[in-house]
Enzyme design. Structure first.
Site, PDB file in Angstrom:
ATOM      1  N   ASN A   4      83.602  63.464  59.555  1.00 35.79           N
ATOM      2  CA  ASN A   4      84.768  63.528  58.688  1.00 35.79           C
ATOM      3  C   ASN A   4      85.417  64.861  59.043  1.00 35.79           C
ATOM      4  O   ASN A   4      85.042  65.900  58.507  1.00 35.79           O
ATOM      5  CB  ASN A   4      84.405  63.484  57.210  1.00 35.79           C
ATOM      6  CG  ASN A   4      85.615  63.624  56.317  1.00 35.79           C
ATOM      7  OD1 ASN A   4      86.732  63.830  56.799  1.00 35.79           O
ATOM      8  ND2 ASN A   4      85.411  63.531  55.026  1.00 35.79           N
TER       9      ASN A   4
ATOM     10  N   HIS B  88      85.893  58.886  55.994  1.00 36.90           N
ATOM     11  CA  HIS B  88      86.763  59.638  55.084  1.00 36.90           C
ATOM     12  C   HIS B  88      86.428  59.233  53.658  1.00 36.90           C
ATOM     13  O   HIS B  88      86.200  58.051  53.382  1.00 36.90           O
ATOM     14  CB  HIS B  88      88.240  59.338  55.361  1.00 36.90           C
ATOM     15  CG  HIS B  88      88.693  59.793  56.706  1.00 36.90           C
ATOM     16  ND1 HIS B  88      89.021  61.098  56.960  1.00 36.90           N
ATOM     17  CD2 HIS B  88      88.829  59.115  57.865  1.00 36.90           C
ATOM     18  CE1 HIS B  88      89.360  61.201  58.229  1.00 36.90           C
ATOM     19  NE2 HIS B  88      89.246  60.017  58.797  1.00 36.90           N
TER      20      HIS B  88
ATOM     21  N   ARG C 155      98.718  60.668  57.351  1.00 34.93           N
ATOM     22  CA  ARG C 155      97.269  60.453  57.351  1.00 34.93           C
ATOM     23  C   ARG C 155      96.869  59.060  57.853  1.00 34.93           C
ATOM     24  O   ARG C 155      95.694  58.751  57.965  1.00 34.93           O
ATOM     25  CB  ARG C 155      96.703  60.648  55.938  1.00 34.93           C
ATOM     26  CG  ARG C 155      96.841  62.048  55.409  1.00 34.93           C
ATOM     27  CD  ARG C 155      96.185  62.166  54.048  1.00 34.93           C
ATOM     28  NE  ARG C 155      96.558  63.375  53.364  1.00 34.93           N
ATOM     29  CZ  ARG C 155      95.932  64.557  53.501  1.00 34.93           C
ATOM     30  NH1 ARG C 155      94.912  64.658  54.316  1.00 34.93           N
ATOM     31  NH2 ARG C 155      96.353  65.608  52.826  1.00 34.93           N
TER      32      ARG C 155
ATOM     33  N   ASP D 284      88.707  65.320  72.275  1.00 30.08           N
ATOM     34  CA  ASP D 284      88.169  65.463  73.630  1.00 30.08           C
ATOM     35  C   ASP D 284      86.657  65.677  73.625  1.00 30.08           C
ATOM     36  O   ASP D 284      85.931  65.111  74.447  1.00 30.08           O
ATOM     37  CB  ASP D 284      88.852  66.612  74.363  1.00 30.08           C
ATOM     38  CG  ASP D 284      90.283  66.290  74.775  1.00 30.08           C
ATOM     39  OD1 ASP D 284      90.663  65.097  74.763  1.00 30.08           O
ATOM     40  OD2 ASP D 284      91.021  67.242  75.105  1.00 30.08           O
TER      41      ASP D 284
ATOM     42  N   SER E 227      88.460  59.360  51.026  1.00 28.37           N
ATOM     43  CA  SER E 227      89.585  58.628  50.442  1.00 28.37           C
ATOM     44  C   SER E 227      90.066  57.545  51.403  1.00 28.37           C
ATOM     45  O   SER E 227      89.751  57.567  52.594  1.00 28.37           O
ATOM     46  CB  SER E 227      90.740  59.583  50.130  1.00 28.37           C
ATOM     47  OG  SER E 227      91.281  60.098  51.334  1.00 28.37           O
TER      48      SER E 227
ATOM     49  N   TYR F 297      89.057  63.118  45.641  1.00 28.09           N
ATOM     50  CA  TYR F 297      87.705  63.011  46.196  1.00 28.09           C
ATOM     51  C   TYR F 297      86.614  62.787  45.166  1.00 28.09           C
ATOM     52  O   TYR F 297      85.442  62.784  45.510  1.00 28.09           O
ATOM     53  CB  TYR F 297      87.410  64.245  47.048  1.00 28.09           C
ATOM     54  CG  TYR F 297      88.443  64.419  48.134  1.00 28.09           C
ATOM     55  CD1 TYR F 297      88.521  63.522  49.185  1.00 28.09           C
ATOM     56  CD2 TYR F 297      89.372  65.446  48.080  1.00 28.09           C
ATOM     57  CE1 TYR F 297      89.486  63.639  50.168  1.00 28.09           C
ATOM     58  CE2 TYR F 297      90.337  65.581  49.065  1.00 28.09           C
ATOM     59  CZ  TYR F 297      90.393  64.674  50.106  1.00 28.09           C
ATOM     60  OH  TYR F 297      91.339  64.789  51.075  1.00 28.09           O
TER      61      TYR F 297
END
Length: 148
Positions: A77, A103, A114, A90, A105, A22
Site C-alpha cells: 500500500n 488500499h 486516485r 520500477d 479505501s 480509513y
C-alpha cells in the site's frame, strides 16, 4: 515463506480520525491483525511503513532473491506514492515474485486522480475498499499465489 508488506506515507495515521476515510483501527491494530493472519497462514511477515519513497524502493530491492532480505512476494500500500512514484513502480517491476497492491479505501470512489495507480501496473491484483480486512485478504491471496 517470507512476505514483505510495505505501507507508504501517512499509513501510520490510520484510525486517528474515526469518522475519516480509513476507519477506527489504528496502524498498530492493523499491524497486529496482519501478524496474526500471517501466523495462521504459516508464513513470516515483514510488515513495514515509511514516509520515504527512497526507503520503500530500497526495501523492495532488498527483497529480491539475491538481496539481503529475500521475500517470496510483496504486498504494498504505497499510499499517496501509488499515484506518483515511477521509482516504486520500477523497483516492483524488477522484483521477480508476485506483487499485490492493497488500499484501505475504495480508490475508485474517491477523487479522480486516485483512480489510476502506478503500483497497479506491477501487481498481479489489487484489493481496495475493504479496510483492514483487505490487508488480511492480501496476505491470504499472496500465500495462495506463491504456493500455486
Amino acid at each position: 515463506m517470507r512476505l514483505l508488506f510495505l505501507n507508504g506515507p501517512n499509513a501510520n495515521l490510520y484510525g486517528l480520525d474515526p469518522k475519516g476515510t480509513y476507519g477506527r483501527e489504528n496502524f498498530q491494530d492493523i499491524t497486529n491483525r496482519c501478524h496474526a493472519k500471517a501466523l495462521r497462514e504459516g508464513v513470516t511477515l515483514d510488515f513495514r511503513q515509511s514516509q520515504s519513497e527512497g526507503e520503500l524502493v530500497e526495501w523492495i530491492q532488498q527483497a529480491r532473491p539475491e538481496g539481503p532480505a529475500p521475500a517470496a512476494g510483496i504486498i504494498i500500500n504505497a499510499a499517496g506514492l501509488s499515484y506518483t512514484s515511477i521509482a516504486i513502480l520500477d523497483a516492483l517491476l524488477a522484483f521477480p515474485g508476485p506483487v499485490i497492491e492493497v488500499h484501505m479505501s475504495n480508490i475508485q470512489k474517491r477523487e479522480p486522480f486516485r483512480h489510476r495507480t502506478y503500483t497497479s501496473r506491477a501487481a498481479v491484483g489489487s484489493i481496495s475498499g475493504l479496510g483492514p480486512l483487505g490487508y488480511e485478504l492480501a496476505i491470504e491471496a499472496m500465500v495462495g499465489l506463491v504456493n500455486a
